[in-house]
Structures are given as structure tokens and as C-alpha cells.
Design a protein around this motif. Structure first.
Motif, PDB file in Angstrom:
ATOM      1  N   GLY A  87       0.712  -1.173   0.087  1.00  0.00           N
ATOM      2  CA  GLY A  87      -0.083   0.065  -0.031  1.00  0.00           C
ATOM      3  C   GLY A  87       1.018   1.386   0.103  1.00  0.00           C
ATOM      4  N   ILE A  88       2.048   1.188  -0.472  1.00  0.00           N
ATOM      5  CA  ILE A  88       2.871   2.436  -0.435  1.00  0.00           C
ATOM      6  C   ILE A  88       3.340   2.547  -2.019  1.00  0.00           C
ATOM      7  N   LYS A  89       3.905   3.794  -2.086  1.00  0.00           N
ATOM      8  CA  LYS A  89       4.365   4.205  -3.518  1.00  0.00           C
ATOM      9  C   LYS A  89       5.763   4.408  -3.523  1.00  0.00           C
ATOM     10  N   HIS A  90       6.483   4.377  -4.618  1.00  0.00           N
ATOM     11  CA  HIS A  90       7.863   4.478  -4.654  1.00  0.00           C
ATOM     12  C   HIS A  90       7.859   6.171  -4.458  1.00  0.00           C
ATOM     13  N   VAL A  91       9.265   6.422  -3.823  1.00  0.00           N
ATOM     14  CA  VAL A  91       9.530   7.824  -3.622  1.00  0.00           C
ATOM     15  C   VAL A  91       9.704   8.214  -5.145  1.00  0.00           C
ATOM     16  N   LYS A  92       9.156   9.304  -5.543  1.00  0.00           N
ATOM     17  CA  LYS A  92       9.388   9.921  -7.065  1.00  0.00           C
ATOM     18  C   LYS A  92      10.473  10.808  -7.039  1.00  0.00           C
ATOM     19  N   GLY A  93      10.943  11.346  -6.021  1.00  0.00           N
ATOM     20  CA  GLY A  93      11.735  12.472  -6.095  1.00  0.00           C
ATOM     21  C   GLY A  93      12.267  13.025  -4.474  1.00  0.00           C
ATOM     22  N   MET A  94      13.651  13.672  -4.599  1.00  0.00           N
ATOM     23  CA  MET A  94      14.133  13.851  -3.530  1.00  0.00           C
ATOM     24  C   MET A  94      14.757  15.212  -3.848  1.00  0.00           C
ATOM     25  N   LEU A  95      15.172  16.023  -2.768  1.00  0.00           N
ATOM     26  CA  LEU A  95      15.788  17.246  -2.955  1.00  0.00           C
ATOM     27  C   LEU A  95      17.020  17.350  -1.897  1.00  0.00           C
ATOM     28  N   LEU A  96      18.199  17.404  -2.563  1.00  0.00           N
ATOM     29  CA  LEU A  96      19.325  17.649  -1.766  1.00  0.00           C
ATOM     30  C   LEU A  96      19.769  19.071  -1.589  1.00  0.00           C
ATOM     31  N   TYR A  97      19.859  19.697  -0.255  1.00  0.00           N
ATOM     32  CA  TYR A  97      20.065  20.945  -0.179  1.00  0.00           C
ATOM     33  C   TYR A  97      21.038  21.333   0.778  1.00  0.00           C
ATOM     34  N   GLY A  98      21.538  22.667   0.659  1.00  0.00           N
ATOM     35  CA  GLY A  98      22.579  22.993   1.681  1.00  0.00           C
ATOM     36  C   GLY A  98      23.733  23.817   1.037  1.00  0.00           C
ATOM     37  N   PRO A  99      24.858  24.288   1.817  1.00  0.00           N
ATOM     38  CA  PRO A  99      25.530  25.462   0.992  1.00  0.00           C
ATOM     39  C   PRO A  99      26.228  24.552   0.013  1.00  0.00           C
ATOM     40  N   PRO A 100      26.866  25.443  -0.905  1.00  0.00           N
ATOM     41  CA  PRO A 100      27.706  25.062  -2.109  1.00  0.00           C
ATOM     42  C   PRO A 100      28.955  24.309  -1.678  1.00  0.00           C
ATOM     43  N   GLY A 101      29.279  23.367  -2.570  1.00  0.00           N
ATOM     44  CA  GLY A 101      30.541  22.669  -2.362  1.00  0.00           C
ATOM     45  C   GLY A 101      30.566  21.544  -1.256  1.00  0.00           C
ATOM     46  N   THR A 102      29.513  21.111  -1.101  1.00  0.00           N
ATOM     47  CA  THR A 102      29.429  20.244   0.013  1.00  0.00           C
ATOM     48  C   THR A 102      29.184  18.529  -0.322  1.00  0.00           C
ATOM     49  N   GLY A 103      29.246  18.498  -1.575  1.00  0.00           N
ATOM     50  CA  GLY A 103      29.074  17.146  -2.247  1.00  0.00           C
ATOM     51  C   GLY A 103      27.548  16.651  -2.552  1.00  0.00           C
ATOM     52  N   LYS A 104      26.785  17.726  -2.657  1.00  0.00           N
ATOM     53  CA  LYS A 104      25.483  17.124  -3.334  1.00  0.00           C
ATOM     54  C   LYS A 104      25.709  16.468  -4.695  1.00  0.00           C
ATOM     55  N   THR A 105      26.593  17.029  -5.361  1.00  0.00           N
ATOM     56  CA  THR A 105      26.626  16.440  -6.865  1.00  0.00           C
ATOM     57  C   THR A 105      27.144  15.000  -6.580  1.00  0.00           C
ATOM     58  N   LEU A 106      28.505  14.757  -5.735  1.00  0.00           N
ATOM     59  CA  LEU A 106      28.823  13.653  -5.433  1.00  0.00           C
ATOM     60  C   LEU A 106      27.916  12.524  -5.180  1.00  0.00           C
ATOM     61  N   MET A 107      27.092  12.911  -4.230  1.00  0.00           N
ATOM     62  CA  MET A 107      26.054  12.182  -3.539  1.00  0.00           C
ATOM     63  C   MET A 107      25.245  11.709  -4.620  1.00  0.00           C
ATOM     64  N   PHE A 144      19.007  17.137 -11.145  1.00  0.00           N
ATOM     65  CA  PHE A 144      18.481  18.356 -11.686  1.00  0.00           C
ATOM     66  C   PHE A 144      19.316  19.203 -10.610  1.00  0.00           C
ATOM     67  N   ASP A 145      20.387  19.851 -11.116  1.00  0.00           N
ATOM     68  CA  ASP A 145      21.207  20.762 -10.381  1.00  0.00           C
ATOM     69  C   ASP A 145      20.808  22.106 -10.527  1.00  0.00           C
ATOM     70  N   GLU A 146      20.784  22.918  -9.147  1.00  0.00           N
ATOM     71  CA  GLU A 146      20.402  24.419  -9.743  1.00  0.00           C
ATOM     72  C   GLU A 146      18.915  24.387  -9.931  1.00  0.00           C
TER      73      GLU A 146
END
Ligand code: ATP
Length: 280
Positions: free
Chosen positions: A48-68, A126-128
Motif C-alpha cells: 500500500g505504498i508508492k515509490h518515492v518519486k523525487g528527493m531534494l538535496l539542499y545545503g551550502p555550495p561545495g558540500t558534495g551534493k553532486t557527488l552524492m 537536476f542541479d540548481e
């Protein structure tokens, strides 16, 4: 196969993957977004659950969001994910941005149509994302063009609801600018803050970025990474990488003779010392 592998592997060595710190954040993402992902839709629907369709990684620049995000993409479908960038998607031509947004999802839609549940997972990074998803009514171009782009993206994401083969990962330094509707359940519903690293995280990041030179004996024996980690409070991962690069350039500089730049470099004598790091 890639999907069932992650299911079995619960302990991640992020450092080995070139990501320092962030293991709590990664575990959080895994639990909230991946865990259901590795089960096929017929299982999740029985729960009775649905897949997570999206997530948001947020925080200061250069902290590894893209790496992650890149790593998540690779783990989930076994290949290098495609990363698009908000300002790139934004076009100065009316209608063109909407087309760009539509195109982003086209492959996933085609696969879903022709392959159904057999479709591979499409991870769209989707960056920025704030560049095209600023809250509606917040821009004063007076044309409503911007608002219609936000609507277009929201409609697309809602359409993803019926697609089982998409995971959208948005990234931003400015969560406060995002249209709130983007963050509702069914959209970028899992939000994880990627913050500046703590001392232990900084130590791991120093280790990652000095690993190569250490292996090749270019790192001086006096270099104390623990001390450097302690002295770089509030540095981001990208800034720590910058310190390492700068230290290397001090060390290289010592080997150059300005009288004769064609003189072969004495490779054996290159040593990056603690002083180089402190100067950097
Ligand atoms: P932005 O918001 O500016 O796009 P970001 O959070 O996406 O930044 P990255 O692009 O992932 O940051 O980081 C830039 C570079 O800094 C990386 O390629 C990596 O070399 C280094 N770096 C940043 N964070 C880390 C980390 N946690 N571990 C190892 N290296 C890091």
C-alpha cells in the motif's frame, strides 16, 4: 541485478567512493528513498505504498551534493546518471524551456510505454533546480512565462506518479527560493540537508584528496591531516580540495628553476609538506 545488490549491501564505505563525511545523510537517504525502490512495484503496491518519486538535496555550495546524487544514480541503475542544470534548461526563447523540461522525461516515458515494469530506472539529476523553480509570482517579468515553466515542471512530476521508472533528484543551495508546491508529497518529497562537514568529515575529505600523493610517496611525513581538519572549521569539501591543490602548487613551485623552465623536473624530490598546507 544492480537493484538487488544494494538491497543486500547495507554498509556503505562512502570514503572508498570518494565521499567524505555524510554517512548519516546517506543512511537517511537510503532508508527513506532507496529501500522501497529496490522492491518491484507489485510488492510495494501490496504494502500500500508508492515509490518515492523525487528527493531534494539542499545545503551550502561545495558540500558534495553532486557527488552524492551521482553515487545514488550509479547505485540504482548501474551507470553514470545524466545531470542537467537549471540555468541550462532555462532558455531565453519563449516555449523552449518548457520543451526542455518535457524532453527531460521523454526517455523515461517512452521506456515505460514500451517496456512497462521491465523498464530500467531513469535517475534524473537536476542541479540548481531553483533556477527554474523559484516560487510562482516571485519573478517580476510580468509575462507569466516563468510561472508557466514552474507549472510545466510540476505537471511533469505529477505525471511521474504514473511512471514507476523515474527518480528525480533536485539540488539547490537555496531551498528557501523554491516553489513550495515542488516539495509536496509525490514530488520532491524526501528532503535531505547536506551540510558543511564536521571535523571527522573534514579529515576524511583531506584523506580522500591526498590519497593519491600518499600512495606515490609525495606526501611529506610531517603532514598531520588531523590537525588540518581541526584548523579548517567551516570549510566545505570543495574548499578543502582547494587547499590540497594549493599546497601541491607550493610544493611544485619549489622544484622549478625560473632560469630554465625546460630543465627536467626532479620527480623524486617532490614533497608536499605541512608548511605547504599551512601556507595554502
Ligand atoms: P554546488 O552546490 O556548488 O553545486 P555541491 O554540493 O554539488 O556544490 P560538489 O559539486 O559535489 O558540491 O563538490 C565539488 C567538489 O568538491 C567535488 O567534486 C569534490 O572534489 C569536493 N567535495 C565536496 N564535498 C566533498 C565530500 N563530502 N567528500 C569529498 N569531496 C568533496
Amino acid at each position: 541485478a544492480a537493484r538487488s545488490n544494494i538491497f543486500r549491501q547495507k554498509e556503505f564505505n562512502l570514503q572508498q567512493l570518494g565521499i567524505g563525511g555524510l554517512s548519516d545523510e546517506f543512511a537517511d537517504i537510503f532508508r527513506r528513498a532507496f529501500a522501497s525502490r529496490v522492491f518491484p512495484p507489485h510488492v510495494t503496491s501490496k504494502l500500500g505504498i508508492k515509490h518515492v518519486k523525487g528527493m531534494l538535496l539542499y545545503g551550502p555550495p561545495g558540500t558534495g551534493k553532486t557527488l552524492m546524487a551521482r553515487q545514488i544514480g550509479k547505485m540504482l541503475n548501474g551507470k553514470e546518471p545524466k545531470i542537467v542544470n537549471g540555468p541550462e534548461v532555462l532558455s531565453k526563447f519563449v516555449g523552449e524551456t518548457e520543451k526542455n523540461v518535457r524532453d527531460l522525461f521523454a526517455d523515461a516515458e517512452n521506456d515505460q510505454r514500451s517496456l512497462g515494469d521491465q523498464s530500467e530506472l531513469h535517475v534524473i539529476i537536476f542541479d540548481e533546480i531553483d533556477a527554474i523553480c523559484k516560487s510562482r509570482g516571485s519573478t517580476r517579468d510580468g509575462t507569466g512565462v516563468h510561472d508557466s515553466i514552474v507549472n510545466q515542471l510540476l505537471t511533469k512530476i505529477d505525471g511521474v506518479e504514473s511512471l514507476n521508472n523515474v527518480l528525480l533528484i533536485g539540488m539547490t543551495n537555496r531551498k528557501d527560493l523554491l516553489d513550495e508546491a515542488l516539495l509536496r508529497p509525490g514530488r520532491l518529497e524526501v528532503q535531505v540537508e547536506i551540510n558543511l562537514p564536521d571535523e571527522n568529515g573534514r579529515l576524511q575529505i583531506f584523506q580522500i584528496h591526498t590519497n593519491k600523493m600518499k600512495e606515490n610517496s609525495f606526501l611529506g611525513p610531517d603532514v598531520n591531516l588531523q590537525e588540518l581538519a581541526a584548523r579548517t572549521k567551516n570549510y566545505s569539501g570543495a574548499e578543502i580540495e582547494g587547499v590540497v591543490k594549493s599546497a601541491v602548487s607550493f610544493a611544485l613551485n619549489r622544484q622549478l628553476s625560473l632560469d630554465d623552465l625546460t630543465k627536467p623536473v626532479d620527480e623524486e624530490n617532490i614533497r608536499v609538506t605541512m608548511d605547504d598546507f599551512l601556507n595554502a
